[in-house]
Motif scaffolding. Sequence first.
Motif, PDB file in Angstrom:
ATOM      1  N   HIS A 161       0.885  -1.015  -0.165  1.00  0.00           N
ATOM      2  CA  HIS A 161      -0.104   0.207   0.209  1.00  0.00           C
ATOM      3  C   HIS A 161       0.922   0.784   0.091  1.00  0.00           C
ATOM      4  CE1 HIS A 161      -2.872  -3.516   0.713  1.00  0.00           C
ATOM      5  NE2 HIS A 161      -3.993  -1.773   0.741  1.00  0.00           N
ATOM      6  N   THR A 162       0.294   2.316  -0.525  1.00  0.00           N
ATOM      7  CA  THR A 162       1.467   3.618  -1.105  1.00  0.00           C
ATOM      8  C   THR A 162       0.838   4.378  -0.742  1.00  0.00           C
ATOM      9  OG1 THR A 162       2.877   2.082  -3.265  1.00  0.00           O
ATOM     10  CG2 THR A 162       2.810   4.711  -2.881  1.00  0.00           C
ATOM     11  N   LEU A 163       1.980   5.815   0.166  1.00  0.00           N
ATOM     12  CA  LEU A 163       1.256   7.012   0.813  1.00  0.00           C
ATOM     13  C   LEU A 163       1.129   7.611  -0.808  1.00  0.00           C
ATOM     14  CD1 LEU A 163       0.112   8.834   2.481  1.00  0.00           C
ATOM     15  CD2 LEU A 163       3.324   9.113   2.683  1.00  0.00           C
ATOM     16  N   VAL A 164      -0.358   8.110  -1.408  1.00  0.00           N
ATOM     17  CA  VAL A 164      -0.460   9.364  -1.931  1.00  0.00           C
ATOM     18  C   VAL A 164      -0.150  10.638  -1.979  1.00  0.00           C
ATOM     19  CG1 VAL A 164      -2.279   9.789  -3.516  1.00  0.00           C
ATOM     20  CG2 VAL A 164      -2.445   7.640  -3.027  1.00  0.00           C
ATOM     21  N   ASP A 165      -1.328  11.041  -0.799  1.00  0.00           N
ATOM     22  CA  ASP A 165      -1.107  12.003   0.196  1.00  0.00           C
ATOM     23  C   ASP A 165      -2.125  11.776   1.699  1.00  0.00           C
ATOM     24  OD1 ASP A 165      -0.610  15.097  -0.043  1.00  0.00           O
ATOM     25  OD2 ASP A 165      -2.204  14.635  -1.445  1.00  0.00           O
ATOM     26  N   LEU A 166      -1.780  13.003   2.464  1.00  0.00           N
ATOM     27  CA  LEU A 166      -2.786  13.061   3.377  1.00  0.00           C
ATOM     28  C   LEU A 166      -3.488  13.969   3.627  1.00  0.00           C
ATOM     29  CD1 LEU A 166       0.555  14.224   5.567  1.00  0.00           C
ATOM     30  CD2 LEU A 166      -0.153  12.066   5.360  1.00  0.00           C
ATOM     31  N   ILE A 167      -4.419  13.694   4.279  1.00  0.00           N
ATOM     32  CA  ILE A 167      -5.962  14.384   4.007  1.00  0.00           C
ATOM     33  C   ILE A 167      -5.690  15.234   5.284  1.00  0.00           C
ATOM     34  CG2 ILE A 167      -8.544  14.450   4.225  1.00  0.00           C
ATOM     35  CD1 ILE A 167      -8.450  10.775   3.174  1.00  0.00           C
ATOM     36  N   THR A 168      -6.113  16.488   5.209  1.00  0.00           N
ATOM     37  CA  THR A 168      -5.697  17.409   6.372  1.00  0.00           C
ATOM     38  C   THR A 168      -7.310  18.103   6.231  1.00  0.00           C
ATOM     39  OG1 THR A 168      -4.757  18.989   4.698  1.00  0.00           O
ATOM     40  CG2 THR A 168      -3.491  17.693   5.846  1.00  0.00           C
ATOM     41  N   THR A 169      -7.421  19.439   7.441  1.00  0.00           N
ATOM     42  CA  THR A 169      -8.780  20.156   7.339  1.00  0.00           C
ATOM     43  C   THR A 169      -8.389  21.283   5.989  1.00  0.00           C
ATOM     44  OG1 THR A 169      -7.590  21.477   9.257  1.00  0.00           O
ATOM     45  CG2 THR A 169      -8.957  19.643   9.660  1.00  0.00           C
ATOM     46  N   ASP A 170      -7.871  22.054   6.673  1.00  0.00           N
ATOM     47  CA  ASP A 170      -7.447  22.906   4.908  1.00  0.00           C
ATOM     48  C   ASP A 170      -7.844  22.169   3.446  1.00  0.00           C
ATOM     49  OD1 ASP A 170      -4.573  21.948   5.282  1.00  0.00           O
ATOM     50  OD2 ASP A 170      -4.239  23.159   4.660  1.00  0.00           O
ATOM     51  N   LYS A 171      -7.215  21.471   3.116  1.00  0.00           N
ATOM     52  CA  LYS A 171      -7.969  20.450   1.812  1.00  0.00           C
ATOM     53  C   LYS A 171      -9.667  20.318   1.725  1.00  0.00           C
ATOM     54  CE  LYS A 171      -3.490  18.707   1.194  1.00  0.00           C
ATOM     55  NZ  LYS A 171      -2.754  16.944   0.557  1.00  0.00           N
ATOM     56  N   LEU A 172     -10.124  19.399   3.174  1.00  0.00           N
ATOM     57  CA  LEU A 172     -11.596  19.260   2.571  1.00  0.00           C
ATOM     58  C   LEU A 172     -12.064  21.213   3.367  1.00  0.00           C
ATOM     59  CD1 LEU A 172     -11.409  16.360   5.263  1.00  0.00           C
ATOM     60  CD2 LEU A 172     -11.441  16.837   2.481  1.00  0.00           C
ATOM     61  N   GLY A 173     -11.714  22.323   3.719  1.00  0.00           N
ATOM     62  CA  GLY A 173     -11.922  24.235   3.309  1.00  0.00           C
ATOM     63  C   GLY A 173     -12.759  23.856   5.093  1.00  0.00           C
ATOM     64  N   LEU A 174     -12.335  22.996   5.699  1.00  0.00           N
ATOM     65  CA  LEU A 174     -12.667  23.100   6.796  1.00  0.00           C
ATOM     66  C   LEU A 174     -11.673  23.702   8.141  1.00  0.00           C
ATOM     67  CD1 LEU A 174     -13.609  19.381   7.876  1.00  0.00           C
ATOM     68  CD2 LEU A 174     -15.278  20.891   7.365  1.00  0.00           C
ATOM     69  N   PRO A 175     -12.286  24.406   9.648  1.00  0.00           N
ATOM     70  CA  PRO A 175     -11.240  25.275  10.142  1.00  0.00           C
ATOM     71  C   PRO A 175     -10.499  24.261  10.725  1.00  0.00           C
ATOM     72  CG  PRO A 175     -12.856  24.983  10.896  1.00  0.00           C
ATOM     73  CD  PRO A 175     -13.091  24.494  10.070  1.00  0.00           C
ATOM     74  N   GLY A 176      -9.187  25.495  11.011  1.00  0.00           N
ATOM     75  CA  GLY A 176      -8.069  24.876  12.197  1.00  0.00           C
ATOM     76  C   GLY A 176      -7.020  24.145  11.183  1.00  0.00           C
ATOM     77  N   LYS A 177      -6.306  23.389  11.768  1.00  0.00           N
ATOM     78  CA  LYS A 177      -5.156  23.212  10.368  1.00  0.00           C
ATOM     79  C   LYS A 177      -4.594  21.593  11.680  1.00  0.00           C
ATOM     80  CE  LYS A 177      -0.926  23.784   8.643  1.00  0.00           C
ATOM     81  NZ  LYS A 177       0.751  24.727   7.924  1.00  0.00           N
ATOM     82  N   ARG A 178      -5.037  20.272  10.252  1.00  0.00           N
ATOM     83  CA  ARG A 178      -4.987  19.387  11.471  1.00  0.00           C
ATOM     84  C   ARG A 178      -5.402  17.866  10.430  1.00  0.00           C
ATOM     85  NH1 ARG A 178      -5.618  16.739  16.169  1.00  0.00           N
ATOM     86  NH2 ARG A 178      -5.691  14.775  16.666  1.00  0.00           N
ATOM     87  N   CYS A 179      -4.660  17.133  10.806  1.00  0.00           N
ATOM     88  CA  CYS A 179      -4.204  15.848   9.551  1.00  0.00           C
ATOM     89  C   CYS A 179      -5.121  14.395  10.644  1.00  0.00           C
ATOM     90  CB  CYS A 179      -2.559  15.322  10.162  1.00  0.00           C
ATOM     91  SG  CYS A 179      -2.998  13.575   9.039  1.00  0.00           S
ATOM     92  N   LEU A 180      -6.458  14.592   9.252  1.00  0.00           N
ATOM     93  CA  LEU A 180      -6.814  13.503   9.743  1.00  0.00           C
ATOM     94  C   LEU A 180      -7.256  11.932   9.276  1.00  0.00           C
ATOM     95  CD1 LEU A 180     -10.339  16.155   8.382  1.00  0.00           C
ATOM     96  CD2 LEU A 180      -9.042  15.997   9.977  1.00  0.00           C
ATOM     97  N   GLY A 181      -5.930  11.852   7.838  1.00  0.00           N
ATOM     98  CA  GLY A 181      -5.782  10.361   7.861  1.00  0.00           C
ATOM     99  C   GLY A 181      -4.792  10.705   6.063  1.00  0.00           C
ATOM    100  N   LEU A 182      -4.826   9.910   5.427  1.00  0.00           N
ATOM    101  CA  LEU A 182      -4.626   9.901   4.662  1.00  0.00           C
ATOM    102  C   LEU A 182      -5.007   8.869   3.033  1.00  0.00           C
ATOM    103  CD1 LEU A 182      -3.372   6.520   3.721  1.00  0.00           C
ATOM    104  CD2 LEU A 182      -2.111   8.052   6.478  1.00  0.00           C
ATOM    105  N   TYR A 183      -4.721   9.079   2.375  1.00  0.00           N
ATOM    106  CA  TYR A 183      -5.287   7.593   1.075  1.00  0.00           C
ATOM    107  C   TYR A 183      -4.343   7.183   0.795  1.00  0.00           C
ATOM    108  CZ  TYR A 183      -8.444  11.554  -0.183  1.00  0.00           C
ATOM    109  OH  TYR A 183      -9.843  12.824  -0.031  1.00  0.00           O
ATOM    110  N   ALA A 184      -3.962   5.831   0.645  1.00  0.00           N
ATOM    111  CA  ALA A 184      -2.983   4.723   0.156  1.00  0.00           C
ATOM    112  C   ALA A 184      -3.405   4.212  -1.265  1.00  0.00           C
ATOM    113  CB  ALA A 184      -3.165   3.999   1.312  1.00  0.00           C
ATOM    114  N   LEU A 185      -2.788   3.958  -1.660  1.00  0.00           N
ATOM    115  CA  LEU A 185      -2.993   2.741  -3.343  1.00  0.00           C
ATOM    116  C   LEU A 185      -2.714   1.554  -2.873  1.00  0.00           C
ATOM    117  CD1 LEU A 185      -3.747   2.642  -6.170  1.00  0.00           C
ATOM    118  CD2 LEU A 185      -1.241   2.738  -6.638  1.00  0.00           C
ATOM    119  N   ASP A 186      -3.754   0.348  -2.803  1.00  0.00           N
ATOM    120  CA  ASP A 186      -3.424  -0.896  -2.618  1.00  0.00           C
ATOM    121  C   ASP A 186      -2.656  -0.992  -4.638  1.00  0.00           C
ATOM    122  OD1 ASP A 186      -3.402  -3.507  -2.642  1.00  0.00           O
ATOM    123  OD2 ASP A 186      -5.959  -3.591  -1.948  1.00  0.00           O
ATOM    124  N   GLU A 187      -1.874  -1.713  -4.066  1.00  0.00           N
ATOM    125  CA  GLU A 187      -1.384  -2.247  -5.750  1.00  0.00           C
ATOM    126  C   GLU A 187      -2.241  -3.050  -5.558  1.00  0.00           C
ATOM    127  OE1 GLU A 187       1.289  -0.540  -6.585  1.00  0.00           O
ATOM    128  OE2 GLU A 187       1.892   1.163  -5.293  1.00  0.00           O
TER     129      GLU A 187
END
Length: 384
Positions: A161-187
Amino acid sequence: MPSRDTIFTPATLHFDVLIVGSGLAGLSSALLLAPTQRVAVITKRAVAEGSTGWAQGGIAAVWSKDDSFDAHIADTLVAGAGLCDLAATRRVVENAPQAIAWLQTLGVPFSEEGGQLHLTREGGHSARRIVHVTDATGAAVQRTLIEQVQKTPNITLFEQHTLVDLITTDKLGLPGKRCLGLYALDEATDQVLTFEAPQTILATGGAGKVYLFTTNPDTATGDGIAAAWRAGCRVQNMEFIQFHPTCLYHPHAKSFLISEAVRGEGGRLLLPDGTRFMPAHDARLELAPRDVVARAIDFEMKKGGFDCVYLDISHQPLSFLQEHFPNIYARCLELGIDISKQPIPVVPAAHYTCGGVLADLEGRTDIDGLYAIGETACSGLHGA
């Protein structure tokens, strides 16, 4: 911009902690967290394919009554060209014996002599303080940790499983600056999976594969550092790449390391004509810090137009070499080099990423809920 509801669907995988990377840093963290947390360990190849298993020499820790924390700290500051963070250095040095003891409780079979841990010596150290498992320390530690992880119910392994990107609040348009998880590619399925957790730990190792000649495996591509940078974290000291002085020079020996402990046990560096050259470069000779020895070898190779230099340990008895360096002895013999009779052709190669994601002594980054540890992090310990 996507909302939290559209990102975290019923198909989302939920854990308490996500750990990206299955080396010593990642697996140790998983084992320490598992008693109270549901942990996912995500790794882009098989669990054993990181850099940890390639480490040969050992782990530095003050263990002898003739040694001291202050001496170890002083050696580290010198090796880091005076740019190490003193608080980080003291924290690591003073906790090193406890870390070794923890690995012993897990079952790591460290080499002993006379009922005590056998301590070897490496460059940059003023005393014997390298705890090891012959010349395959990383492989032994990795094997033990994997066995422990695989029988721990609260840890789920996601291999390939390869890390694609981190999921953060600012990427979702949510307040604050927090990591919520990640996307991973299942090979296996070629599908991108969504992982959610309140805490994410990056332990993806360094970026040695930026270089043509490296002691690192093909997995060392800086994934975690890049993902943290894209998410808005600071990175630091990326220009400081440690080169290991002695990588085996042979067309059929990709990235095979000749442990620094070979020099620690009396190995001498020679030019092709047999001249010992380190006396002209540093008073510490072959036991100077890695960057000093690597630069000396590079200088001599360029000056003389040589493809490599040679590391000679043949003055040691065959029984000593087979006991202390069984894997190096066997691998070189496979390639037609009898290290009990012949010097070993070596060249410097990129080895360790001293910089990384800026993190404090608890591993915290610039983003809440996101941590960086191991080679992925830059705590200030390594300096230059």
